[in-house]
Enzyme design. Structure first.
Site, PDB file in Angstrom:
ATOM      1  CE  LYS A 195     -31.395 -48.919 -90.692  1.00  0.00           C
ATOM      2  NZ  LYS A 195     -31.122 -48.277 -91.990  1.00  0.00           N
ATOM      3  CD  GLU A 241     -22.871 -40.815-102.477  1.00  0.00           C
ATOM      4  OE1 GLU A 241     -23.727 -40.855-101.571  1.00  0.00           O
ATOM      5  OE2 GLU A 241     -21.804 -41.465-102.431  1.00  0.00           O
ATOM      6  NE  ARG A 273     -20.080 -40.542-100.295  1.00  0.00           N
ATOM      7  CZ  ARG A 273     -19.426 -41.324 -99.431  1.00  0.00           C
ATOM      8  NH1 ARG A 273     -19.000 -40.825 -98.289  1.00  0.00           N
ATOM      9  NH2 ARG A 273     -19.205 -42.579 -99.696  1.00  0.00           N
TER      10      ARG A 273
END
Length: 641
Positions: free
Chosen positions: A289, A375, A403
């Site tokens: 990243k 979640e 979610r």
């Protein structure tokens, strides 16, 4: 574009089809130009930089090998899609990224045929790609035609159960489906959980790295005489390194790991898969990243979400802060409460920095839990913690808590467990747009029996609500607060426990009462200043609670005024609806009360500044002023200068 780098190859690209005429060496050069162009664009707009830089080579390889938009390339979460947008005809609009009437920061079906599936939440790509694969095989109609379905999913997204549900189904259906695991060893925060350790094991051992041909798992693509020997070598190697492959157990052929920044590895693998794959296959690509930009590579989040920045230094150009952010106030208040109560603990779903729990974790690491992008698990985990006698704070963005809604209902509310929900990013959030707006939590929580739902009008109220949540043990309780800075009010040293279901009077007036829920109270007060100049002096109250309602306050406001207006940063079905229900049940409307409810409109509002979004929603001070004048029958006003 100022500071625009020299990009001769990229300048010649109008669509992905143009990449087909480049040699592999030219594609390497194109990737370098694409990386520099992405950095230049995001330096001026801000946005998700690191994720896109990590997939530059992969983006080039995918568009060079496959035939989008016929082939469906689906980016998971899709905050890594900026290089993809540049290559798919949107380069000239990149300076409108995440701005009003500009490009979305995520993939968006209405924006381009090259975005076959919109995404801004995690772990949806494999399910969607499998849907495209089945639609292809069953002859589904599609304007761009049907080809391959390719899901690009990060390892952070692979911590969510939905990804495995999709893989399990795909392995059963045996459809031709290509999944690329973009393994950058992190999502937004450093990765957590057993899956991350498993992925690390896949390429940690030296023997596994040394015998690349066998380790890539491309056995089925070898000539027949070599397959058996290669398969034995591969199986032996895997047995030594990791003891088997999870993905193959789910029915996927596994290729990798390969260097996701090396086009000389990516291109042959993708070409072979395109030519030969006949079922579900997973390509494991290792990436970094923020790759290729030192300021991003060196930052803890690898340049995840950036304000505008200086290209040379990477220094972000943030406006000076006039008040602490709501997120920081929450985190500090929770730390203060935890210092007094050892039962207080905190749970987040891969967002420790975004929710402020990184500060809590520094002081109380044993009481801080990052469950990954999960979640649903996070909510039920909190339910278990509460049932076990702890005081868990479930800190999630409003949009992400959606979610885990079934778990909120089934595992928390029905059992009346005292889980404390700290709901960040409530209301309209700005540049991330509709997918990240916290529009619905008031409605979807306040309809649950036994739930306490609060909204902070300012940062001092937020501190009181943290203390109130700690003290509340009779069932679930939630408090919501927006993104960004507070109001700059004087802060108490410690939060005070509020009486459940009791609001507060802000100012006494005549004729019309405004009952505010949340941080629109500041806009209400600004509207009152303008109304005073017209000889109108409204009463203003801060509800504090959507559930339970302060019945006495609501009924008094209704009895003492000819009109009552509610204001909230939520959708239809929320606070105003509960007030209207109470008034109807008590027969107040029979006596001629004029009632209006100011809520978010029944539409998804695209990205813009928060102020501009609230302008679209007609919830700024001038709209509140107009509503008061309208309900009193006074001539309406134009937009104030």
């Amino acid at each position: 574009m100022s500071q625009r780098p020299d990009t001769p190859l990229l300048d010649s690209v109008q669509s992905p089809a143009d990449l087909k005429r480049f040699s592999d060496a030219q594609l390497v050069q194109l990737a370098d130009e694409l990386r520099r162009d992405t950095i230049a664009a995001v330096s001026q707009t801000g946005g998700h930089l690191g994720a896109g830089l990590g997939v530059v080579e992969l983006t080039v390889a995918l568009h060079a090998v496959f035939d989008a938009p016929k082939d469906k390339i689906i980016w998971d979460v899709s905050h890594q899609c900026y290089p993809h947008k540049i290559l798919t005809g949107r380069r000239d609009k990149m300076l409108t990224l995440r701005q009003q009437d500009g490009l979305s920061g995520f993939t968006k079906r209405s924006e381009s045929p090259y975005d076959p599936f919109g995404a801004a939440h995690s772990s949806t790509s494999i399910s969607a790609a499998l849907g495209f694969a089945v639609a292809r095989d069953l002859g589904g109609a599609c304007d761009t035609g049907h080809g391959d379905a390719i899901a690009v999913i990060g390892d952070g997204a692979m911590s969510a159960g939905m990804a495995y549900e999709a893989m399990n189904n795909a392995g059963h259906l045996k459809k031709r489906l290509i999944v690329i695991l973009n393994d950058n060893e992190m999502s937004i925060a450093p990765p957590v959980g057993a899956l991350s350790s498993y992925l690390t094991q896949l390429y940690a051992g030296a023997p596994f790295q040394d015998l690349k041909d066998a380790a890539k798992g491309a056995v089925s693509f070898l000539p027949e005489p070599f397959r058996e020997g290669a398969k034995r070598a591969k199986d032996m190697l895997k047995g030594m390194a990791v003891g088997g492959t999870l993905f193959e157990a789910l029915g996927f052929s596994y290729l990798g790991p390969i260097d996701g920044h090396d086009l000389h590895q990516l291109l042959p693998v993708l070409r072979t898969v395109k030519d030969r794959a006949d079922g579900p296959i997973l390509i494991h690509a290792l990436t970094q990243k923020g790759k290729g930009y030192a300021p991003a590579e060196g930052s803890p989040d690898r340049g995840h979400a950036r304000a505008r920045f200086d290209m040379i230094t990477g220094e972000q150009k943030k406006a000076p802060s006039n008040a602490p952010s709501y997120t920081k106030v929450f985190a500090q208040a929770l730390c203060d409460e935890a210092a007094q109560d050892p039962m207080v603990c905190a749970v987040t779903a891969a967002m420790p920095d975004g929710t402020g729990l990184d500060l809590f974790a520094e002081r109380y690491p044993s009481r801080t839990f990052d469950v990954g992008i999960a979640e649903q698990h996070g909510v039920t985990f909190c339910a278990g913690l509460a049932a076990g006698g702890l005081k868990p704070f479930c800190a999630m963005y409003s949009t992400f808590l959606q979610r885990g809604y079934d778990q909120v209902v089934h595992d928390v509310a029905i059992q009346r467990l005292p889980v404390r929900f700290a709901i960040d990013r409530a209301g309209l959030v700005g540049a991330d747009g509709a997918t990240h707006a916290g529009s619905y939590d008031i409605a979807y929580l306040a309809n649950l029996p036994g739930f306490v739902v609060m909204a902070a009008a300012d940062e001092a109220e937020l501190k009181h609500m943290v203390a109130t949540a700690v003290a509340h043990n009779e069932g679930p309780i939630a408090f919501r607060y927006p993104r960004g800075e507070g109001q700059g009010v004087e802060m108490p040293e410690r939060g005070q426990v509020l009486e459940i279901g009791k609001g507060r009077m802000i100012r006494e007036g005549q004729q019309v009462a405004i009952l505010s829920f949340g941080t629109r109270l500041g806009e209400v007060m600004s509207a009152c200043e303008a109304l005073e100049a017209k000889g109108i002096s409204p009463t203003v109250a801060d509800a504090r609670f959507a559930k339970p309602l302060d019945r006495a306050l609501v009924l008094k406001l209704a009895a003492d005024h000819e009109a009552l207006i509610t204001v909230e940063e939520g959708a239809v079905g929320g606070f105003g609806s509960h007030v209207a229900q109470l008034l109807a049940d008590e027969g107040v409307f029979d006596h001629g009360l004029k009632f209006r409810s100011m809520v978010l409109p029944d539409t998804f509002i695209d990205q813009a500044s928060p102020a501009a979004m609230y302008d679209v929603a007609q919830l700024n001070a001038e709209h509140i002023e107009s509503k008061v004048l309208d309900v009193l029958g006074v001539a309406s006003i134009g937009k104030r200068a």
